[in-house]
Design a protein around this motif. Structure first.
Motif, PDB file in Angstrom:
ATOM      1  N   LEU A 113       0.831  -1.204   0.000  1.00 35.97           N
ATOM      2  CA  LEU A 113       0.000   0.000   0.000  1.00 35.97           C
ATOM      3  C   LEU A 113       0.863   1.251   0.000  1.00 35.97           C
ATOM      4  CD1 LEU A 113      -2.636  -1.215   2.599  1.00 35.97           C
ATOM      5  CD2 LEU A 113      -2.813  -1.230   0.103  1.00 35.97           C
ATOM      6  N   ASP A 114       1.951   1.206   0.749  1.00 36.43           N
ATOM      7  CA  ASP A 114       2.900   2.322   0.801  1.00 36.43           C
ATOM      8  C   ASP A 114       4.302   1.755   0.882  1.00 36.43           C
ATOM      9  OD1 ASP A 114       1.358   4.980   1.336  1.00 36.43           O
ATOM     10  OD2 ASP A 114       0.446   3.551   2.719  1.00 36.43           O
ATOM     11  N   LEU A 115       5.210   2.343   0.153  1.00 39.13           N
ATOM     12  CA  LEU A 115       6.628   2.019   0.280  1.00 39.13           C
ATOM     13  C   LEU A 115       7.401   3.322   0.121  1.00 39.13           C
ATOM     14  CD1 LEU A 115       8.965   0.070   0.663  1.00 39.13           C
ATOM     15  CD2 LEU A 115       8.903  -0.390  -1.795  1.00 39.13           C
ATOM     16  N   LEU A 116       7.972   3.751   1.224  1.00 42.00           N
ATOM     17  CA  LEU A 116       8.725   4.995   1.247  1.00 42.00           C
ATOM     18  C   LEU A 116      10.125   4.714   1.762  1.00 42.00           C
ATOM     19  CD1 LEU A 116       5.931   7.044   3.013  1.00 42.00           C
ATOM     20  CD2 LEU A 116       6.405   7.009   0.574  1.00 42.00           C
ATOM     21  N   VAL A 117      11.092   5.442   1.267  1.00 41.55           N
ATOM     22  CA  VAL A 117      12.469   5.280   1.710  1.00 41.55           C
ATOM     23  C   VAL A 117      12.964   6.640   2.185  1.00 41.55           C
ATOM     24  CG1 VAL A 117      14.799   4.592   1.051  1.00 41.55           C
ATOM     25  CG2 VAL A 117      12.831   3.403   0.071  1.00 41.55           C
ATOM     26  N   LEU A 118      13.621   6.623   3.350  1.00 37.98           N
ATOM     27  CA  LEU A 118      14.181   7.859   3.874  1.00 37.98           C
ATOM     28  C   LEU A 118      15.612   7.614   4.328  1.00 37.98           C
ATOM     29  CD1 LEU A 118      14.093   7.755   7.292  1.00 37.98           C
ATOM     30  CD2 LEU A 118      11.667   7.835   6.754  1.00 37.98           C
ATOM     31  N   ARG A 119      16.382   8.676   4.309  1.00 36.40           N
ATOM     32  CA  ARG A 119      17.769   8.612   4.770  1.00 36.40           C
ATOM     33  C   ARG A 119      17.930   9.631   5.888  1.00 36.40           C
ATOM     34  NH1 ARG A 119      21.200   8.988   0.136  1.00 36.40           N
ATOM     35  NH2 ARG A 119      21.085   6.739   0.125  1.00 36.40           N
ATOM     36  N   GLU A 161      18.501   5.314  13.135  1.00 39.06           N
ATOM     37  CA  GLU A 161      19.781   5.845  13.614  1.00 39.06           C
ATOM     38  C   GLU A 161      20.385   6.780  12.562  1.00 39.06           C
ATOM     39  OE1 GLU A 161      21.367   5.333  16.582  1.00 39.06           O
ATOM     40  OE2 GLU A 161      19.537   4.298  17.209  1.00 39.06           O
ATOM     41  N   PRO A 162      21.101   7.807  13.013  1.00 37.64           N
ATOM     42  CA  PRO A 162      21.795   8.685  12.064  1.00 37.64           C
ATOM     43  C   PRO A 162      22.771   7.880  11.200  1.00 37.64           C
ATOM     44  CG  PRO A 162      21.749   9.684  14.245  1.00 37.64           C
ATOM     45  CD  PRO A 162      21.242   8.274  14.392  1.00 37.64           C
ATOM     46  N   GLY A 163      22.880   8.289   9.930  1.00 34.16           N
ATOM     47  CA  GLY A 163      23.768   7.615   8.997  1.00 34.16           C
ATOM     48  C   GLY A 163      23.152   6.366   8.391  1.00 34.16           C
ATOM     49  N   ARG A 164      21.847   6.184   8.557  1.00 33.72           N
ATOM     50  CA  ARG A 164      21.174   4.987   8.060  1.00 33.72           C
ATOM     51  C   ARG A 164      20.061   5.362   7.091  1.00 33.72           C
ATOM     52  NH1 ARG A 164      23.530   0.247   9.695  1.00 33.72           N
ATOM     53  NH2 ARG A 164      22.652  -0.445  11.617  1.00 33.72           N
ATOM     54  N   THR A 165      19.658   4.364   6.318  1.00 31.93           N
ATOM     55  CA  THR A 165      18.540   4.486   5.387  1.00 31.93           C
ATOM     56  C   THR A 165      17.461   3.528   5.860  1.00 31.93           C
ATOM     57  OG1 THR A 165      20.023   5.042   3.571  1.00 31.93           O
ATOM     58  CG2 THR A 165      17.853   4.186   2.960  1.00 31.93           C
ATOM     59  N   ALA A 166      16.206   3.904   5.693  1.00 28.46           N
ATOM     60  CA  ALA A 166      15.107   3.046   6.142  1.00 28.46           C
ATOM     61  C   ALA A 166      14.025   2.966   5.080  1.00 28.46           C
ATOM     62  CB  ALA A 166      14.514   3.570   7.442  1.00 28.46           C
ATOM     63  N   ALA A 167      13.413   1.803   5.005  1.00 32.42           N
ATOM     64  CA  ALA A 167      12.237   1.603   4.162  1.00 32.42           C
ATOM     65  C   ALA A 167      11.028   1.515   5.088  1.00 32.42           C
ATOM     66  CB  ALA A 167      12.371   0.319   3.350  1.00 32.42           C
ATOM     67  N   VAL A 168       9.997   2.258   4.763  1.00 31.49           N
ATOM     68  CA  VAL A 168       8.735   2.212   5.508  1.00 31.49           C
ATOM     69  C   VAL A 168       7.736   1.516   4.586  1.00 31.49           C
ATOM     70  CG1 VAL A 168       6.943   3.564   6.651  1.00 31.49           C
ATOM     71  CG2 VAL A 168       9.319   4.391   6.648  1.00 31.49           C
TER      72      VAL A 168
END
Length: 149
Positions: A46-52, A98-105
């Motif tokens: 339904l949703d796929l977002l990536v943030l750094r 955490e800082p310096g990381r990438t995440a997928a929601v």
């Protein structure tokens, strides 16, 4: 690659997860497996977002096509935005990273459970609690249960 449900009463449970990766070491190995789950009708994205999250705490959103290299299949999820995630959700997700990381929601429907969930709802049942046991906790419990020589 999102499909609109014809009737939300017939949808399966909807879950979310936030997965954190080292920014410099994202292999993309898991993404084709997600595509396979969708192709087989097990889940619906339904949703796929990536943030750094930078070392200084600054958070930026990444477009999926920035990450897609043609081998991950991620490009098929471009535009997977249902509207379920609001700004507050993304702020909360960023706080977990955490800082310096990438995440997928990822927000997804458990399509495999839709017939079961629909039957329960027709019978007047409602979900009153839900949870997940981390694999690490299961492994630790099994290890603690092993007899020692």
């Amino acid at each position: 690659m999102t499909q609109e449900p014809t009737d939300l009463q017939e949808s399966g449970p909807i879950d979310y997860l936030i997965v954190e990766f080292p920014s410099e070491a994202m292999t993309g190995e898991a993404f084709p497996l997600l595509v396979d789950l969708v192709d087989r009708g097990i889940v619906r994205v339904l949703d796929l977002l990536v943030l750094r999250k930078e070392d200084d705490g600054t958070v930026t959103g990444l477009e999926l096509d920035e990450l897609a290299d043609g081998t991950t299949g991620l490009e098929i999820f471009a535009g997977a935005v249902s509207g379920l995630l609001g700004h507050e959700d993304l702020v909360e997700a960023a706080e977990a990273v955490e800082p310096g990381r990438t995440a997928a929601v990822l927000v997804y429907e458990n399509v495999w459970a839709a017939p079961f969930a629909t039957a329960l709802r027709r019978g007047g049942a409602q979900l009153v609690a839900s949870g997940r046991i981390p694999v690490q906790a299961v492994l630790a419990a099994l290890e603690a249960d092993e007899p020692t020589d």
